[in-house]
Structures are given as structure tokens and as C-alpha cells.
Design a protein around this motif. Structure first.
Motif, PDB file in Angstrom:
ATOM      1  N   GLN A   1       0.851  -1.198   0.000  1.00 43.42           N
ATOM      2  CA  GLN A   1       0.000   0.000   0.000  1.00 43.42           C
ATOM      3  C   GLN A   1       0.878   1.236   0.000  1.00 43.42           C
ATOM      4  O   GLN A   1       1.811   1.346   0.785  1.00 43.42           O
ATOM      5  N   ILE A   2       0.565   2.166  -0.905  1.00 50.23           N
ATOM      6  CA  ILE A   2       1.332   3.406  -1.033  1.00 50.23           C
ATOM      7  C   ILE A   2       0.355   4.572  -1.143  1.00 50.23           C
ATOM      8  O   ILE A   2      -0.612   4.518  -1.917  1.00 50.23           O
ATOM      9  N   SER A   3       0.591   5.620  -0.373  1.00 48.75           N
ATOM     10  CA  SER A   3      -0.200   6.841  -0.483  1.00 48.75           C
ATOM     11  C   SER A   3       0.555   7.838  -1.353  1.00 48.75           C
ATOM     12  O   SER A   3       1.789   7.928  -1.275  1.00 48.75           O
ATOM     13  N   VAL A   4      -0.170   8.584  -2.175  1.00 44.19           N
ATOM     14  CA  VAL A   4       0.463   9.559  -3.068  1.00 44.19           C
ATOM     15  C   VAL A   4      -0.265  10.894  -2.959  1.00 44.19           C
ATOM     16  O   VAL A   4      -1.483  10.968  -3.174  1.00 44.19           O
ATOM     17  N   LEU A   5       0.496  11.923  -2.614  1.00 45.00           N
ATOM     18  CA  LEU A   5      -0.030  13.288  -2.553  1.00 45.00           C
ATOM     19  C   LEU A   5       0.213  13.978  -3.886  1.00 45.00           C
ATOM     20  O   LEU A   5       1.342  14.019  -4.381  1.00 45.00           O
TER      21      LEU A   5
ATOM     22  N   GLU B   1      -3.024   0.351  -3.920  1.00 47.50           N
ATOM     23  CA  GLU B   1      -2.525  -0.967  -3.547  1.00 47.50           C
ATOM     24  C   GLU B   1      -1.861  -1.561  -4.781  1.00 47.50           C
ATOM     25  O   GLU B   1      -2.509  -1.751  -5.813  1.00 47.50           O
ATOM     26  N   LEU B   2      -0.566  -1.815  -4.673  1.00 50.16           N
ATOM     27  CA  LEU B   2       0.200  -2.297  -5.816  1.00 50.16           C
ATOM     28  C   LEU B   2       0.429  -3.794  -5.728  1.00 50.16           C
ATOM     29  O   LEU B   2       0.786  -4.305  -4.659  1.00 50.16           O
ATOM     30  N   GLY B   3       0.263  -4.463  -6.852  1.00 54.67           N
ATOM     31  CA  GLY B   3       0.593  -5.882  -6.912  1.00 54.67           C
ATOM     32  C   GLY B   3       2.075  -6.119  -7.041  1.00 54.67           C
ATOM     33  O   GLY B   3       2.512  -7.229  -7.343  1.00 54.67           O
TER      34      GLY B   3
ATOM     35  N   LYS C   1      -6.425   2.358 -10.074  1.00 51.69           N
ATOM     36  CA  LYS C   1      -6.262   1.593  -8.835  1.00 51.69           C
ATOM     37  C   LYS C   1      -6.413   0.094  -9.076  1.00 51.69           C
ATOM     38  O   LYS C   1      -5.651  -0.716  -8.534  1.00 51.69           O
ATOM     39  N   LYS C   2      -7.391  -0.278  -9.886  1.00 54.49           N
ATOM     40  CA  LYS C   2      -7.580  -1.700 -10.195  1.00 54.49           C
ATOM     41  C   LYS C   2      -6.388  -2.250 -10.964  1.00 54.49           C
ATOM     42  O   LYS C   2      -5.921  -3.366 -10.707  1.00 54.49           O
ATOM     43  N   ALA C   3      -5.879  -1.471 -11.917  1.00 46.61           N
ATOM     44  CA  ALA C   3      -4.743  -1.915 -12.728  1.00 46.61           C
ATOM     45  C   ALA C   3      -3.482  -2.078 -11.881  1.00 46.61           C
ATOM     46  O   ALA C   3      -2.732  -3.052 -12.045  1.00 46.61           O
TER      47      ALA C   3
END
Length: 435
Positions: free
Chosen positions: A240-244, A255-257, A290-292
Motif C-alpha cells: 500500500q502506497i499513499s500519493v499526494l 494498492e500495488l501488486g 487503482k484496479k490496474a
């Protein structure tokens, strides 16, 4: 050629292949690629594209971009290198590898061109990829640079936007022995009037990119100025990564695979490229991004980026193969807080591994030095001696399979086995899992 295996054997035998023979296969101009494209009717002009270069992160970024475009409904080509298990991994449309019959037919049809032009394996592969994408009428293709940028075979395309991820020391014998020289080679993909995104602002080399952008009258964007990634959380199969987004004063959680803190650098460049594609009338929603990101492996078939292979014993592989790449991986391994790390490690013989070896941990680690099944691989005993001189002790094994079997015997219930050091060591390991 009547079979896929015979076709590949012919190509491997006839044409130099960088991953097997190293710098001897490197062609310091684009003449062969231009000649191939001319013979093929210039397929590189028949599809839209995004060009991706960089020392580290270009593979992950290419797959993330392809996943977003594919999820958004576009027929998406993806060209990457090298492959890990099957040559066809290099050429995909919507995540599916090029069919074996297409490879066979292409070689049969254009053998005479190979004889007259005498291309390298990489030059031939680029021609095949562009021909396939044009024939299949892709909406867009994400094209990853193989080596450098300026003189790379892929640099005959005229993309919608280009991306340069990160600059570090790799292939210094071909690209230069300073970051400025290496950046100059990567900056070679900046083309007249085409926007360029730089994922990470690196103060020592940013002027290399700015100067080239001025010469080419290209708009330049440093993604890390506009987007700030934070709050990394490892979740096993995902991260999980948050981006401002400073421009819009809002932040999103992705959420990255693709686990690994280094993806924090890649995500910002990818997001900026997506913004530019939106300006060029691509329909891409935040929901689909996000899905990708979450489904990137399933969508594109990406392997080998801090990938968990099994739970018993816990086994992780990563294709990071230079100092910058390993510097990101080692802290992740330590954070997993396992009693002992069983480190299966091999490198290529045409690179000095000292900078990488000095990064590797010494406490609670057992090393299993090995080599990939390639002529370029450093002999495992030589690697063991170099490592020993730097305080790293372990055993040596002539094959990755032997190293892994021994590590499995020695690993206790809560230990971790890690396989890396070279893309090709990881490839040999994954081939074991296929058999």
C-alpha cells in the motif's frame, strides 16, 4: 523452421545475444534497426507508443503503464527485456505472449534479411515486436528501452510521451563511468516536441535532462516535484502506497501488486505519464488506475519483482542486479525479521560486483554463491572468494538448482530464502518451478 525450439536455436546460433555474450553483441548505432524497419514497411510508424528508459524501475513502470492502458480498454502492446523463462515474455498484447507460430513465421519469412543486415538478437527482436504490434493493430504500445537510450534499438519510435525512471551505475563499460554520462545516454530518448517525464529529480544530473529538453523543444516534467509518495506498507502479495498530488492538493491510496519500497519512486512517474496521456484524449479513470495497479501481475504477466514464490519455505525472488537495486531490496528483507536469511546469489562476470557485495547483510545470513546458466556468469568460486574478502561467508554451487535444494535443507521453519543478484539467476530459478 518447423518448430518453435528450432526457430529459437537458429536465432541464438546466428545472431549475437547480449544476455549471453555481453558487450560484444552491442551495436553502437541504429543503422541495423532502421534497415530492418524499412524492410518491414516501417511498422514503428503504425501504432502509438510510450517509451520508457532508466537504470532501475523501467520494467516495473512499463508494466504498470501497460496494465492501466489495458484496464482502460485499449489494446495494449508491451515490449520488455530480458525474458526470465520464455523468450515470448518480451512481446505481449493485453498480457498475452506472442504466439509461437508468429515467431516461427516471422523467422521463416525474413531469414534473408538477417543474412544481409546481420542484426544482433536484440535488433531482430525489436523488429519482430514492432511488426507484430502493427499487424495486430494495437491502440498503443509501451516500449521499454533495452540498454541506454540514445543508441538503443527501440529509439526509432516517435512516442506520445517518454519516461525516464532512475539513473544509477550499470553497464558503465558501454554507457559511461559517471552518472552524467549515463544520464546523457538515457536522455537520448528525448525527441523534438515530445513531452518527457523524469520520475525522480536527482540534483547531480537534472541539468542533463533539462539541457536536452531545451535542445529538442520538449516539455520536461519531474514527477517527484508534483507527486509525493509516502506511507509504504508491505502486505505480502501487495503493498500500500499513499500519493499526494501537490498540484491538486489531494492524495490517493494505491494498492500495488508489486511489493517493494522502490515502487514508491516508480509510481509517481507512471502517474505523471498517465496525466499526459489524458491530455492526449486517453480515457483513464482513477478507479481503473487503482484496479490496474492492484492487478498488474495478472494483467501483464510481470514476474520477479520482490515476488513471493512459496510459503514453505518462505521464498522470495527479486531481479534487482546493481547497487541501486539491491540497496532497495536489502532493507525489505531485514524488515521481514526472519531468524535467518538464506541468500542465493549470483552475478554476471563482466561487472565488478564489489559495490553490490558491500551492501549485503552480514548478520543472520547464510550465503549460497552460484551462477546462471550463461557464458557471461561469474564462476561461483570466484564470487565466493570476492565475497569472503568483504566479510561474506558461504558455500558455492555450480547451479542455481543445487543452491536452492541445499538452502531448503538448511532453512528452518521461520527462515527466509532469497534468490537474486542477477536477472538470469532468478530466471534459472523460475525455470525450476515450471518443470
Amino acid at each position: 523452421m518447423t518448430t518453435y525450439d528450432k526457430t529459437l536455436n537458429y536465432l541464438f546460433a546466428q545472431l549475437p545475444m547480449f544476455q549471453r555474450v555481453g558487450p560484444a553483441a552491442y551495436k553502437a548505432d541504429l543503422n541495423n534497426t532502421l534497415a530492418i524497419c524499412k524492410q518491414l514497411g516501417n511498422p514503428e510508424r503504425k501504432f502509438r507508443s510510450v517509451h520508457v528508459a532508466g537504470t532501475n524501475g523501467k520494467g516495473s513502470s512499463s508494466h504498470l503503464l501497460a496494465a492501466v492502458l489495458q484496464k482502460s480498454g485499449y489494446k495494449t502492446g508491451l515490449y520488455t527485456s530480458p525474458h526470465l523463462v520464455d523468450f515470448r515474455e518480451r512481446i505481449r498484447i493485453n498480457g498475452k505472449m506472442i504466439p509461437k507460430n508468429n515467431v516461427i513465421q516471422f523467422v521463416n519469412q525474413y531469414q534473408e534479411i538477417f543474412k544481409s543486415i546481420q542484426p544482433s538478437f536484440f535488433e531482430w527482436t525489436v523488429g519482430l515486436a514492432f511488426h507484430y504490434f502493427a499487424e495486430e493493430k494495437v491502440d498503443v504500445a509501451v516500449i521499454e528501452v533495452g540498454l541506454g537510450g540514445r543508441l538503443d534499438s527501440t529509439n526509432v519510435i516517435r512516442p506520445l510521451v517518454s519516461l525516464i525512471t532512475n539513473i544509477g551505475f550499470d553497464h558503465v563499460d558501454l554507457l559511461g563511468d559517471t552518472l552524467e554520462k549515463i544520464a546523457g545516454e538515457k536522455a537520448g530518448i528525448i525527441k523534438k516536441g515530445i513531452p518527457i517525464v523524469i520520475s525522480e529529480r536527482q540534483n547531480s544530473i537534472e541539468n542533463v535532462f533539462k539541457s536536452k529538453a531545451i535542445v529538442e523543444n520538449s516539455k520536461i516534467f519531474f514527477a517527484s516535484d508534483e507527486f509525493i509518495s509516502f506511507g509504504y506498507e508491505y502486505k505480502g502479495e501487495t503493498a500500500q502506497i499513499s500519493v499526494l498530488n501537490k498540484k491538486r492538493s489531494n492524495f490517493e491510496v494505491y494498492e500495488l501488486g508489486l511489493p517493494g519500497k522502490y515502487q514508491m519512486k516508480n509510481v509517481v512517474g507512471v502517474l505523471k505519464v498517465i496525466d499526459i496521456l489524458k491530455l492526449k484524449k486517453f480515457r483513464i479513470s482513477e478507479e481503473l488506475i487503482k484496479k490496474a495497479f492492484r492487478e498488474v501481475k495478472k494483467l501483464t504477466g510481470l514476474r520477479g519483482r520482490f515476488e513471493k514464490i512459496s510459503d514453505k519455505p518462505m521464498t522470495i525472488v527479486d531481479t534487482g542486479h546493481n547497487a541501486d537495486g539491491l540497496a532497495e531490496v536489502v532493507p525489505l528483507l531485514k524488515e521481514m525479521n526472519r531468524p535467518t536469511i538464506h541468500f542465493i546469489f549470483g552475478v554476471l562476470g563482466d561487472k565488478d560486483p564489489s559495490a553490490v557485495l558491500t551492501l549485503l547483510p552480514k548478520k543472520n545470513v547464510r550465503y549460497y554463491f552460484t551462477k546462471a546458466n550463461l557464458p557471461r556468469s561469474m564462476p561461483e568460486k570466484k564470487l565466493k572468494q570476492l565475497a569472503k574478502s568483504l566479510g561474506l561467508k558461504g558455500k558455492s554451487f555450480p547451479r542455481v538448482s543445487e543452491a536452492y535444494l541445499y538452502a531448503c535443507l538448511k532453512a528452518k521453519k521461520d527462515d527466509l530464502i532469497f534468490v537474486g543478484g542477477s536477472t538470469f539467476v532468478v530466471g534459472d530459478f523460475l525455470k525450476l518451478r515450471v518443470k
